[in-house]
Design an enzyme around this catalytic site. Structure first.
Site, mmCIF file in Angstrom:
data_model
loop_
_atom_site.group_PDB
_atom_site.id
_atom_site.type_symbol
_atom_site.label_atom_id
_atom_site.label_comp_id
_atom_site.label_asym_id
_atom_site.label_seq_id
_atom_site.Cartn_x
_atom_site.Cartn_y
_atom_site.Cartn_z
ATOM 1 C CB SER A 196 34.587 49.781 38.938
ATOM 2 O OG SER A 196 33.583 50.441 38.215
ATOM 3 C CD GLU A 233 29.967 51.425 45.179
ATOM 4 O OE1 GLU A 233 30.645 52.076 44.370
ATOM 5 O OE2 GLU A 233 30.367 50.361 45.677
ATOM 6 C CG HIS A 249 32.515 53.768 42.022
ATOM 7 N ND1 HIS A 249 32.234 52.438 42.229
ATOM 8 C CD2 HIS A 249 33.126 53.838 40.807
ATOM 9 C CE1 HIS A 249 32.650 51.736 41.178
ATOM 10 N NE2 HIS A 249 33.203 52.559 40.314
#
Length: 515
Positions: A197, A325, A421
Site C-alpha cells: 500500500s 483490493e 487489500h
C-alpha cells in the site's frame, strides 16, 4: 555522545551484542533469532529539527539496550492509531528494528527491508503483524523494519520545509542499513525492499529518487497506490489543513502547532474532502489528504515516468496486487453488500479512465451488479492498475519485472472479504495469529492458510536471495503472472478486461483542477 539507557543486568550473557556505527547494542534472542529493536537511525525530528530533513544520529557511550520498539511518529486517527501514538513515551520516532538468524559481520545474509503502509497518514513498525522473526528464521534472511514520519509531519506541504520528508526518512533508514547491516549478519550489497500500500507507493517513489540510488538492488511492491500529488494540489490541501487551526501552511506557523493538533486537523479535512471535489478531483472522493509530491527535486517525476525512462533498469522488481483490493475498504465504509446503483454510477464516472471509462466498465463487465462495479473500478484505479503499470514501465525502460496476484479469499468473517487489500501482509510475514490478521484468518488460522503463507514467504525470500521468485518474468507478449491461491498457478494475467480499459492511462501527478 549520548549515554546509553540502563537495562537490567543479564549475568548469563545470552543477549546478543553488536557494534553499530553509533555504538554498541544489546538485543534479545527470541525463538533462535537475534532481535534488536528501537535503534535510532536519525535524531528525533522535534524542536528545531521538526519538518526538517532527517539528521544523522549521534552516537552513544556504553552498551545501548535494543529491547523495545521506539515510539511511533504522530499518527492520524484511523484505526485507533492516534491513541497509540499519544500513549507512547519519548520522541525517538526514527528507529529501526533488526531480526537476524546469524548476527555477525561474516554471515553475508540477504536483507529484506520492510516499509509499512497506512495511506501515508498512519503506520508504525512496532505492530505485532510486522514482527520479522518467522521470516528471518525460516528464510535465512535479515529483516529490517523502521518508522518514518507520516501525515503532515512527513508528507504535508509546508512552505519553508523540504517536501516528502517521510521519503527522506526512508532514505536515511536505508543509509543506516548500508552502513550498519553487516554487523547484524546482513550483506549490504543484497538489500531488497518490500512494502504494501503506501509502503509500496514509497518503494515506487524510491525507485524514482536519485537520492535513493544504490541503496537497494531488489524491490517487491505490493498494491502500489496510484496517487502522487502535484505541488499545487499538495499546497492547496495544506492550506485547508492549516486553516482548521487558524494558521497558514508555513514553517513558522505550523512549528507552533503540537503534532497531535496538526494530525487532528488533517483528519478533519480528510473527513470532509468530498466538499473539495471540484478542486481536488478523485482524491477528494476517497479522502486521501497526503501522498508523495512530485516536487521536481526529491521526486523529480512520477515513478511510472521514471521507470519508463530507465531509472530502475538495474533494479530487480516484483510487483503484486490482490484480486479484491477494494473489498476491505468497502467494509470500512459500511457499504459492503449495500452499494446502490447510484453509488456505482458515481464511482464509474469519477474513477473510470477518460471520458468513456464508465461505458467501458459496463460493456466489459456486462453481468456485474452495483457492488461489483463499485469495487472493480476503485480497485483498478487505486491499486491494481498502478501496480501493473509499474511493472510495464519497468519493462519499457529496459528492466525486468515479475508479477503476481493473490486470489485466495480470506476465510475470516465468513469469507466475505475475498482476496482483499492487506491480506498479503500477514501471509508474507507468516504472522497469521496476531494483531489485525485475526479479522482475516479467524481465531485459528487453517492449515491451508499456513501452507499458502509458506509458499509466499519462500518466493519473497528467494527473490531477496537471488532475484528469482520461482516463476517467469512478465513480458508484454505472454503476460505470465503467478496466482497465489489454494492451488497456485502461472497463467496469463487474469484481469485482462481491466488491463485493456486502462492501457492508455499514464498515472500522472494528481493536479489541482480548480482555483
Amino acid at each position: 555522545m549520548r549515554a546509553a539507557a540502563s537495562e537490567p543486568s543479564d549475568p548469563s550473557g545470552a543477549r546478543p551484542e553488536v557494534r553499530a556505527a553509533g555504538g554498541a547494542l544489546r538485543g534479545s534472542r527470541e525463538a533462535g533469532v537475534a532481535v534488536f529493536r528501537g535503534i535510532p537511525f536519525a535524531e528525533p525530528p522535534v524542536g528545531p529539527l521538526r519538518f526538517a530533513a532527517p539528521r544523522a544520529v549521534r552516537g552513544w557511550d556504553g552498551v545501548r539496550p535494543a529491547l523495545e520498539y521506539g515510539p511511533p511518529p504522530p499518527q492520524g486517527g484511523a484505526l485507533g492509531m492516534a491513541a497509540m501514538s499519544r500513549d507512547a513515551v519519548g520522541d525517538d520516532w526514527l528507529t529501526v528494528n533488526v531480526w537476524s538468524p546469524d548476527p555477525g559481520p561474516g554471515a553475508g545474509l540477504p536483507v529484506m527491508v520492510w516499509i509499512q503502509g497506512g495511506a501515508y497518514v498512519v503506520g508504525m513498525s512496532g505492530l505485532p503483524e510486522y514482527d520479522g522473526g518467522r521470516l528471518a528464521r525460516d528464510g535465512g534472511v535479515v529483516v529490517v523494519t523502521f518508522n518514518y514520519r507520516v501525515g503532515p509531519e512527513g508528507f504535508g506541504w509546508i512552505e519553508g520545509a523540504p517536501a516528502n520528508r517521510g521519503l527522506l526518512d526512508q532514505v536515511a533508514a536505508l543509509e543506516w542499513v548500508r552502513d550498519n547491516i553487516r554487523a547484524f549478519g546482513g550483506d549490504p550489497d543484497r538489500v531488497m525492499l518490500f512494502g504494501e500500500s503506501a509502503g509500496a507507493g514509497s518503494i515506487a517513489a524510491l525507485l524514482a529518487m536519485p537520492r535513493a540510488a544504490g541503496l537497494f538492488g531488489r524491490a517487491v511492491a505490493q498494491s502500489v497506490p496510484g496517487t502522487f500529488f502535484s505541488p499545487e494540489l499538495a499546497a492547496d490541501i495544506a492550506t485547508a489543513c492549516a486553516a482548521e487551526l487558524g494558521l497558514k501552511p508555513t514553517l513558522a506557523d505550523l512549528s507552533a502547532a503540537a503534532p497531535p493538533r496538526l494530525s487532528a486537523a488533517g483528519d478533519a479535512v480528510g473527513a470532509k474532502t468530498v466538499q473539495w471535489a471540484e478542486r481536488w478531483g478523485r482524491i477528494a472522493h476517497r479522502s486521501i489528504p497526503y501522498s508523495p509530491v512530485v516536487d521536481g527535486d526529491t521526486l523529480p517525476v512520477t515513478p511510472w515516468q521514471a521507470l519508463a525512462d530507465g531509472a530502475g533498469r538495474d533494479i530487480e522488481l516484483l510487483v503484486s496486487h490482490t484480486r479484491d483490493e477494494q473489498r476491505l475498504l468497502t467494509l470500512l465504509e459500511g457499504r459492503l453488500g449495500q452499494v446502490t446503483q447510484e453509488q456505482a454510477e458515481t464511482a464509474l464516472a469519477v474513477f473510470g479512465p477518460g471520458r468513456d471509462g464508465a461505458l467501458c466498465y459496463r460493456e466489459g463487465f456486462p453481468t456485474a451488479g452495483p457492488d461489483e462495479l463499485y469495487e472493480l473500478v476503485q480497485s483498478d484505479w487505486l491499486f491494481r492498475m498502478p501496480s501493473l503499470h509499474l511493472a510495464e514501465a519497468q519493462i519499457a525502460g529496459g528492466g525486468r519485472a515479475h508479477v503476481c496476484e493473490l486470489t485466495w479469499p480470506a476465510p475470516g468473517m465468513g469469507g466475505v472479504l475475498g482476496a482483499c487489500h492487506g491480506l498479503d501482509v500477514p501471509l508474507v510475514f507468516g504472522n497469521l495469529d496476531r494483531g489485525g490478521p485475526a479479522l482475516l484468518f479467524g481465531e485459528s488460522p487453517s492449515a491451508e492458510a499456513e501452507e499458502l503463507s509458506a509458499r509466499m514467504r519462500a518466493a519473497w525470500t528467494a527473490f531477496a536471495a537471488h532475484g528469482d521468485p520461482g516463476w517467469p518474468a512478465y513480458d508484454a507478449g505472454r503476460r505470465l503472472v503467478q496466482l497465489f491461491d489454494t492451488r497456485s498457478v502461472v497463467t496469463a494475467y487474469p484481469e485482462e478486461t481491466s488491463r485493456l480499459i486502462w492501457q492508455d492511462h499514464t498515472f500522472p501527478a494528481v493536479p489541482l483542477i480548480g482555483r
